[in-house]
Enzyme design. Structure first.
Site, short mmCIF file in Angstrom:
data_model
loop_
_atom_site.label_atom_id
_atom_site.label_comp_id
_atom_site.label_asym_id
_atom_site.label_seq_id
_atom_site.Cartn_x
_atom_site.Cartn_y
_atom_site.Cartn_z
N GLY A 27 -0.88 3.64 3.35
CA GLY A 27 0.48 3.53 3.88
C GLY A 27 1.49 4.16 2.96
N GLY A 29 6.08 4.91 2.61
CA GLY A 29 7.41 4.72 3.15
C GLY A 29 8.45 5.09 2.11
N MET A 31 9.96 3.32 -0.05
CA MET A 31 9.84 2.67 -1.35
C MET A 31 8.66 3.19 -2.18
SD MET A 31 10.69 -1.29 -0.55
CE MET A 31 12.22 -1.80 0.25
N GLY A 32 7.70 3.81 -1.54
CA GLY A 32 6.54 4.29 -2.28
C GLY A 32 5.32 4.41 -1.40
N ASP A 153 15.07 -6.48 3.19
CA ASP A 153 14.44 -5.41 3.98
C ASP A 153 13.44 -6.00 4.99
OD1 ASP A 153 14.13 -2.76 4.77
OD2 ASP A 153 12.53 -2.37 3.35
#
Length: 534
Positions: A27, A29, A31-32, A153
């Site tokens: 995965g 996104g 943020m990382g 979030d």
């Protein structure tokens, strides 16, 4: 199970801190990136490693990172509905990473793409999300002080659904502490440092206010709940820009559920709760998660009372009220016979995803003339098992036409060592009914007819008990031997099964008038209650 995404990546195949072997990217996104890894210090145990999308340029940032990871670790120990943070570290390039428990399952975003949640599923998921948020908002102890934690979030990607055979569905919240750490980078402007998913941000968050409290999470939860119930976002935007989303969150009024999706029937109290969470002013929202949990419990109680009422109607007769299944039955009629199955007199179970959720079904192929002889005739369902020698269940559907006479025994062995068998038994026990799909030899492509068969309370409890027992069931014999024994045991009880079917048919003729009178009387009493009179 999360399917790793194959992609060329500099970290795959490398060790972090001489301990975590990176296997696959699962995965990514804003943020990382998240990787599937093996913990060499724990015998190759699977873990998830999140490598953040920035470098630690100074000691101040390093201290903030350690603090927020510590907070996340504390919360994971306090609540089973928050993902557990196991460790943290820094790569050779000064990039921070955290190590978390690896969760086999899917996030809520992926789940909502493929199915619509029932109200019962929504209440279950939302209750668990709220318990996780409540734990965080109540705070953790740090140097003798209690610090409430705001997520910042909340969105579908950060809600993870795990199917556990023993306890059922577990919902976990991801990324506590990460959003706050990324927004506190020194020397950054509002535009540079804004972290959050614009479609789910509260008005005060998107305005850049630093002192966000739990009511900001409650707004994000409101957006999430709206989407879970209707399948749509509460606000319409022409673009994904920062300014467009600001206008939506600050000024747009959310529509009613009926305006968004006329097919959705949601309890009024539940809709009022969601709309209140979406209030523009934080003071107009529920002020804490406890208020939301109280309302969810009231809605659940009301639904259970309605179910109990209709269950009471059927308790005095052999005639059973079938759950509302017209929509899922229509879904069955659109099904086609699998290409990998032979055109032959066989039967097999299948979990069907419908707007009502996941429904257990049994697919059977018979001659067309034979199918017509069983429509509107007596039927029954039996389960037998020998858990003391092998974890397997023989599931049999009996079709009986006493006038001919003609009987069909549609059987299937559910091996409880297999996750698919476990899932079918779990859904059968939870749902309490299944659809029987008939396919004809003469026209095998499409479903010819559907029957809905219900399980009694004893059968549902029996399945639940077997599911639990199967986890520690011995394997005295192998699976083929178990099938032979179960089949032989069932042959012995077939005459008794037929006798009961005949008895039920005769009793139903006598009791149907009494049953109809009972239904009418209970309905009159129900609607004459003071609280039900307009």
């Amino acid at each position: 199970m999360v399917t790793p995404k194959k992609e060329l990546d500099a970290y795959i195949g490398k060790f972090l801190n001489n301990r975590y072997l990176i296997r696959d990217l699962i995965g990514k996104g804003g943020m990382g990136r998240v990787y599937l890894a093996e913990d060499a210090a724990k015998g190759g145990m699977a873990v998830a490693v999140k490598i953040l999308s920035l470098s630690l340029v100074n000691q101040q940032m390093s201290q903030r990172f350690v603090r927020e990871i510590f907070i996340g670790a504390q919360l994971g120990r306090k609540s089973k509905h928050i993902v557990r943070v196991l460790s943290y570290g820094i790569t050779e390039e000064k990039i921070p990473f955290c190590v978390m428990e690896y969760l086999p399952g899917k996030n809520l975003k992926n789940l909502l793409k493929n199915e619509t949640l029932t109200v019962a599923q929504f209440l279950d998921f939302c209750h668990q999300i709220c318990l996780g948020l409540q734990c965080a908002h109540q705070g953790i102890s740090l140097k003798g002080e209690i610090y409430p934690v705001v997520h910042r979030d909340i969105k579908p990607e950060n809600i993870f659904i795990v199917e556990d055979v023993k306890v059922g569905t577990i919902v976990k919240i991801l990324d506590f502490g990460i959003a706050k750490f990324l927004t506190e980078r020194a020397g950054m402007t509002l535009t540079d440092s804004f972290i959050g998913s614009l479609p789910y941000c509260s008005p005060e968050h998107i305005e850049g206010r630093k002192l966000l409290d739990m009511r900001s999470d409650i707004y994000s939860l409101g957006v999430l709940m709206f989407e879970m119930l209707t399948g749509k976002h509460p606000f319409y935007t022409t673009s994904q820009s920062f300014g467009t989303w600001y206008q939506a969150h600050r000024f747009q009024i959310p529509p009613t559920f009926e305006e968004v999706n006329p097919q959705v029937k949601i309890p009024q109290k539940l809709e009022q709760l969601v709309i209140s969470c979406l209030a523009k002013d934080a003071s107009d929202r529920p002020q804490n998660i406890s208020e939301i949990l109280t309302t969810l419990e009231k809605v659940k109680t009301q639904l259970n009372e309605n179910i109990s009422f209709f269950s009471n109607l059927e308790s005095s007769s052999t005639v059973q009220l079938i759950p509302f299944t017209s929509v899922s039955e229509k879904e069955c009629l659109h099904q086609t016979w699998p290409k990998n199955k032979p055109i032959a007199p066989i039967g097999f179970p299948h979990l069907l995803h419908t707007p009502q959720g996941t429904i257990p079904t049994f697919w059977a192929m018979l001659p067309e003339k034979e199918i017509s002889k069983f429509i509107d005739k007596t039927n029954g369902t039996d389960f037998i098992s020998k858990m003391n020698i092998y974890p397997m269940i023989l599931w049999t559907t009996i079709l009986h036409n006493a006038d001919l006479p003609l009987t069909r025994w549609l059987s299937y062995f559910l091996d409880m060592k297999d996750s698919r068998g476990q899932k079918i038994v779990q859904i059968l026990a939870e749902t309490g009914y299944y659809h029987l799909l008939f396919f004809a030899f003469e026209e095998p492509t499409h479903c010819a007819h559907v029957k809905t068969l219900t399980l009694n309370s004893h059968q549902r409890q029996q399945l639940a008990d077997w599911l639990e027992l199967s986890q520690n069931s011995p394997e005295v014999i192998n699976s083929n031997q178990a099938k032979v024994i179960l089949k032989a045991e069932y042959e012995k009880i077939k005459p008794e099964v037929l006798r009961k079917l005949a008895l039920n048919k005769n009793n139903s003729k006598v009791n149907v008038k009494n049953w109809l009178f009972k239904v009418f009387s209970n309905l009159v009493n129900f609607f004459l209650r003071p609280e039900n009179i307009a």
